[in-house]
Design a protein around this motif. Structure first.
Motif, PDB file in Angstrom:
ATOM      1  N   TRP A   1     -71.416  79.688  43.453  1.00 17.75           N
ATOM      2  CA  TRP A   1     -70.917  78.614  42.888  1.00 17.75           C
ATOM      3  C   TRP A   1     -71.723  78.390  41.451  1.00 17.75           C
ATOM      4  N   SER A   2     -70.855  77.702  40.249  1.00 18.30           N
ATOM      5  CA  SER A   2     -71.893  77.279  39.509  1.00 18.30           C
ATOM      6  C   SER A   2     -72.308  75.652  39.328  1.00 18.30           C
ATOM      7  N   ILE A   3     -73.358  74.823  39.107  1.00 17.11           N
ATOM      8  CA  ILE A   3     -73.286  73.305  39.204  1.00 17.11           C
ATOM      9  C   ILE A   3     -74.137  73.383  37.262  1.00 17.11           C
ATOM     10  N   ARG A   4     -73.513  72.030  37.055  1.00 19.70           N
ATOM     11  CA  ARG A   4     -73.468  71.787  35.745  1.00 19.70           C
ATOM     12  C   ARG A   4     -74.353  71.261  35.459  1.00 19.70           C
ATOM     13  N   ARG A   5     -75.255  71.755  34.560  1.00 19.14           N
ATOM     14  CA  ARG A   5     -76.559  70.907  34.359  1.00 19.14           C
ATOM     15  C   ARG A   5     -77.099  69.488  34.409  1.00 19.14           C
TER      16      ARG A   5
ATOM     17  N   GLN B   1     -76.385  64.551  38.738  1.00 17.14           N
ATOM     18  CA  GLN B   1     -77.221  64.317  39.507  1.00 17.14           C
ATOM     19  C   GLN B   1     -77.664  65.177  40.300  1.00 17.14           C
ATOM     20  N   SER B   2     -76.991  66.287  40.781  1.00 13.45           N
ATOM     21  CA  SER B   2     -77.825  66.510  41.785  1.00 13.45           C
ATOM     22  C   SER B   2     -78.208  68.315  41.363  1.00 13.45           C
ATOM     23  N   PHE B   3     -78.289  67.508  40.116  1.00 14.20           N
ATOM     24  CA  PHE B   3     -78.954  69.697  39.823  1.00 14.20           C
ATOM     25  C   PHE B   3     -80.163  69.866  40.612  1.00 14.20           C
TER      26      PHE B   3
ATOM     27  N   TYR C   1     -77.278  65.550  49.767  1.00 17.04           N
ATOM     28  CA  TYR C   1     -76.884  65.897  48.236  1.00 17.04           C
ATOM     29  C   TYR C   1     -75.001  66.703  48.139  1.00 17.04           C
ATOM     30  N   GLY C   2     -74.145  66.342  47.966  1.00 13.52           N
ATOM     31  CA  GLY C   2     -72.928  66.782  47.982  1.00 13.52           C
ATOM     32  C   GLY C   2     -72.159  67.138  46.403  1.00 13.52           C
ATOM     33  N   LEU C   3     -71.093  67.735  46.085  1.00 13.18           N
ATOM     34  CA  LEU C   3     -70.600  67.348  44.918  1.00 13.18           C
ATOM     35  C   LEU C   3     -69.311  68.305  44.853  1.00 13.18           C
ATOM     36  N   THR C   4     -68.157  67.891  44.537  1.00 13.23           N
ATOM     37  CA  THR C   4     -67.188  68.553  44.387  1.00 13.23           C
ATOM     38  C   THR C   4     -66.696  69.752  43.428  1.00 13.23           C
ATOM     39  N   SER C   5     -66.975  70.974  43.635  1.00 10.92           N
ATOM     40  CA  SER C   5     -66.865  72.045  43.111  1.00 10.92           C
ATOM     41  C   SER C   5     -65.751  73.276  43.324  1.00 10.92           C
ATOM     42  N   ASN C   6     -64.888  73.566  42.170  1.00 13.55           N
ATOM     43  CA  ASN C   6     -63.947  74.329  42.638  1.00 13.55           C
ATOM     44  C   ASN C   6     -64.505  75.906  41.464  1.00 13.55           C
ATOM     45  N   SER C   7     -65.357  76.029  41.628  1.00 10.36           N
ATOM     46  CA  SER C   7     -66.348  77.154  40.993  1.00 10.36           C
ATOM     47  C   SER C   7     -66.956  78.603  41.545  1.00 10.36           C
TER      48      SER C   7
ATOM     49  N   LEU D   1     -64.552  61.128  46.142  1.00  6.45           N
ATOM     50  CA  LEU D   1     -65.806  60.651  46.143  1.00  6.45           C
ATOM     51  C   LEU D   1     -66.556  61.866  45.557  1.00  6.45           C
ATOM     52  N   PHE D   2     -66.825  62.959  45.679  1.00 11.35           N
ATOM     53  CA  PHE D   2     -68.213  63.977  45.559  1.00 11.35           C
ATOM     54  C   PHE D   2     -67.983  64.538  44.361  1.00 11.35           C
ATOM     55  N   ALA D   3     -66.839  63.574  43.181  1.00  6.12           N
ATOM     56  CA  ALA D   3     -66.779  64.266  41.912  1.00  6.12           C
ATOM     57  C   ALA D   3     -67.119  63.009  42.072  1.00  6.12           C
ATOM     58  N   LYS D   4     -67.633  61.885  41.885  1.00  5.27           N
ATOM     59  CA  LYS D   4     -68.606  61.153  41.586  1.00  5.27           C
ATOM     60  C   LYS D   4     -70.111  61.049  40.644  1.00  5.27           C
ATOM     61  N   SER D   5     -71.137  60.589  40.383  1.00  5.31           N
ATOM     62  CA  SER D   5     -72.127  61.034  40.948  1.00  5.31           C
ATOM     63  C   SER D   5     -72.551  59.394  41.121  1.00  5.31           C
ATOM     64  N   ALA D   6     -73.307  59.146  42.193  1.00  7.55           N
ATOM     65  CA  ALA D   6     -73.627  58.202  43.127  1.00  7.55           C
ATOM     66  C   ALA D   6     -74.164  58.347  44.056  1.00  7.55           C
ATOM     67  N   PRO D   7     -75.030  57.187  44.721  1.00  7.58           N
ATOM     68  CA  PRO D   7     -76.196  57.464  45.605  1.00  7.58           C
ATOM     69  C   PRO D   7     -75.290  57.958  47.027  1.00  7.58           C
TER      70      PRO D   7
HETATM   71  C1  LIG Z   1     -61.468  69.580  40.967  1.00  9.20           C
HETATM   72  C2  LIG Z   1     -63.352  69.417  40.742  1.00  9.20           C
HETATM   73  C3  LIG Z   1     -64.186  70.668  40.252  1.00  9.20           C
HETATM   74  C4  LIG Z   1     -64.978  71.035  40.005  1.00  9.20           C
HETATM   75  N1  LIG Z   1     -66.088  71.398  39.936  1.00  9.20           N
HETATM   76  C5  LIG Z   1     -67.295  71.070  39.711  1.00  9.20           C
HETATM   77  C6  LIG Z   1     -68.219  72.622  39.564  1.00  9.20           C
HETATM   78  O1  LIG Z   1     -68.269  73.939  40.159  1.00  9.20           O
HETATM   79  N2  LIG Z   1     -69.038  72.794  39.491  1.00  9.20           N
HETATM   80  C7  LIG Z   1     -69.677  71.301  38.487  1.00  9.20           C
HETATM   81  O2  LIG Z   1     -70.902  71.880  38.589  1.00  9.20           O
HETATM   82  N3  LIG Z   1     -69.322  70.213  38.855  1.00  9.20           N
HETATM   83  C8  LIG Z   1     -67.796  70.307  39.496  1.00  9.20           C
HETATM   84  N4  LIG Z   1     -66.944  69.537  39.310  1.00  9.20           N
HETATM   85  C9  LIG Z   1     -67.559  67.969  38.604  1.00  9.20           C
HETATM   86  C10 LIG Z   1     -68.961  67.410  39.915  1.00  9.20           C
HETATM   87  O3  LIG Z   1     -67.876  67.618  40.844  1.00  9.20           O
HETATM   88  C11 LIG Z   1     -69.459  66.065  39.075  1.00  9.20           C
HETATM   89  O4  LIG Z   1     -70.110  66.305  38.295  1.00  9.20           O
HETATM   90  C12 LIG Z   1     -69.826  65.515  40.174  1.00  9.20           C
HETATM   91  O5  LIG Z   1     -69.721  64.193  39.946  1.00  9.20           O
HETATM   92  C13 LIG Z   1     -71.120  66.351  40.478  1.00  9.20           C
HETATM   93  O6  LIG Z   1     -72.095  65.276  41.166  1.00  9.20           O
HETATM   94  P1  LIG Z   1     -73.011  64.632  40.803  1.00  9.20           P
HETATM   95  O7  LIG Z   1     -73.827  64.822  39.660  1.00  9.20           O
HETATM   96  O8  LIG Z   1     -74.137  63.465  41.662  1.00  9.20           O
HETATM   97  O9  LIG Z   1     -74.861  65.801  41.108  1.00  9.20           O
HETATM   98  C14 LIG Z   1     -65.626  69.372  39.866  1.00  9.20           C
HETATM   99  C15 LIG Z   1     -64.763  68.075  40.078  1.00  9.20           C
HETATM  100  C16 LIG Z   1     -63.405  68.334  40.374  1.00  9.20           C
HETATM  101  C17 LIG Z   1     -62.371  67.114  40.465  1.00  9.20           C
END
Ligand SMILES: Cc1cc2nc3c(=O)[nH]c(=O)nc-3n(C[C@H](O)[C@H](O)[C@H](O)COP(=O)(O)O)c2cc1C
Length: 325
Positions: A59-63, A66-68, A40-46, A92-98
């Motif tokens: 870092w923090s992840i939104r509840r 998909q990868s929570f 799993y992977g997601l874009t994060s700036n936290s 790419l990693f800022a979108k929910s996708a398999p």
């Molecule tokens: C620049 C940027 C920063 C982001 N930072 C976070 C973050 O810190 N935490 C978070 O949960 N989502 C963050 N997101 C949104 C996630 O990348 C996005 O919701 C993603 O679809 C999550 O992937 P998942 O649904 O496969 O888990 C950020 C998106 C962008 C473009």
């Protein structure tokens, strides 16, 4: 004070709140993990550093991600700090996708967490704690290994991607690596010192004028020379001023008329109380400027420069005193 572009409470204007948070510029990371064989992977700036000893990051992840569930359960995660040519990966990693890793070059690190190729840095972390953070979960990890590469980081600021650039106020001295060995006449050490001094002095003067401290370079220099050599005559201060006698006399005249310095019949100069206050302000301001100007010079090099220059000054002052009797 200027009026705010936007202000209010987060509940009254969510978009303005988000835009205001966006004033805090960050890097961009892709945080990855592998749980039960699936990555799993997601874009994060936290992402943020927390502690050096022990080495902790968070870092923090939104509840709703998909990868929570995977990150909530994981033992290891990897933080991939994106380089400035990796906006594509951020998208790419800022979108929910398999199967986001299908076409992404990567290796597997601790706990099989994916390490992306071409990044600016990476941290392999063992998850240690999780804290409630409203609609997010705050994850803390202990860094077990890190890698830094010769890449410029991608920046996220005001809701847009950006790149780093030297601030114009520090550009003159913002050296990432030592410059090539100087050629020709600049090999003469005193020439190098004069060039460095001129650059620093003009930057400090520019900042001093901007800060409204109101003295020219020469006035500030004479004021500091008076402070360092109380009771000296103007003639004795000349070597510190790099000015001829007549010009120094003019500068002194201005400082006297500003009430910062007094000169007696023998031209012995002393600071007034107002002069002492102004010198303190100038020194404090110069310190602040130096913090900015020298921020890319390692502390040990600055310490060496300090002791070398102090030694040169001491030795030359002693020679001068001896030669002038
Ligand atoms: C620049 C940027 C920063 C982001 N930072 C976070 C973050 O810190 N935490 C978070 O949960 N989502 C963050 N997101 C949104 C996630 O990348 C996005 O919701 C993603 O679809 C999550 O992937 P998942 O649904 O496969 O888990 C950020 C998106 C962008 C473009």
């Amino acid at each position: 004070m200027k009026s705010a572009l936007e202000s209010g409470t987060p509940s009254a204007d969510r978009s303005a709140f988000r835009r205001t948070l966006g004033e805090f510029a960050t890097g961009v990371t892709v945080i990855t993990t592998t749980v039960d064989g699936a990555s799993y992977g997601l874009t994060s700036n936290s992402f943020s550093s927390v502690s050096l000893d022990p080495p902790l990051v968070l870092w923090s992840i939104r509840r709703e991600s998909q990868s929570f569930a995977a990150f909530e359960a994981c033992e290891y995660f990897a933080v991939n700090v994106l380089a400035d040519d990796q906006i594509g990966l951020s998208q790419l990693f800022a979108k929910s996708a398999p199967n986001k890793f299908q076409d992404v070059a990567h290796a597997k690190g601790r706990g099989e967490a994916p390490l992306l190729h071409g990044v600016a840095a990476s941290f392999e972390c063992r998850r240690t704690c999780a804290y409630e953070g409203g609609d997010h979960l705050i994850l803390v990890g202990e860094v077990e290994t890190f890698s830094r590469y010769d890449r410029a980081p991608l920046i996220f600021s005001k809701g847009r991607y950006a790149v780093t650039a030297n601030h114009p106020d520090v550009a003159a001295l913002a050296v990432a690596a030592p410059p090539p060995a100087p050629q020709g006449e600049s090999e003469v050490l005193s020439n190098l010192m004069i060039r460095a001094y001129s650059l620093i002095a003009s930057e400090v003067e520019r900042a001093r004028i901007k800060a409204g401290l109101g003295l020219t370079l020469m006035q500030a220099r004479l004021l500091r020379a008076c402070a360092a050599n109380p009771g000296s005559t103007l003639e004795a201060l000349l070597p510190e001023l790099l000015l001829d006698f007549n010009s120094s006399q003019n500068v002194l005249g201005t400082l006297v008329s500003l009430g910062l310095v007094t000169a007696d019949a023998q031209n012995r100069v002393s600071l007034t109380l107002a002069g002492e206050v102004r010198v303190k302000e100038i020194i404090a301001h110069a310190r602040q400027c130096e913090e900015m100007l020298f921020r890319n010079v390692p502390a040990e090099e600055l310490a060496t420069m300090n002791s070398t220059l102090s030694r040169i000054i001491c030795a030359n002052e002693a020679t001068r005193r001896a030669s002038t009797g």
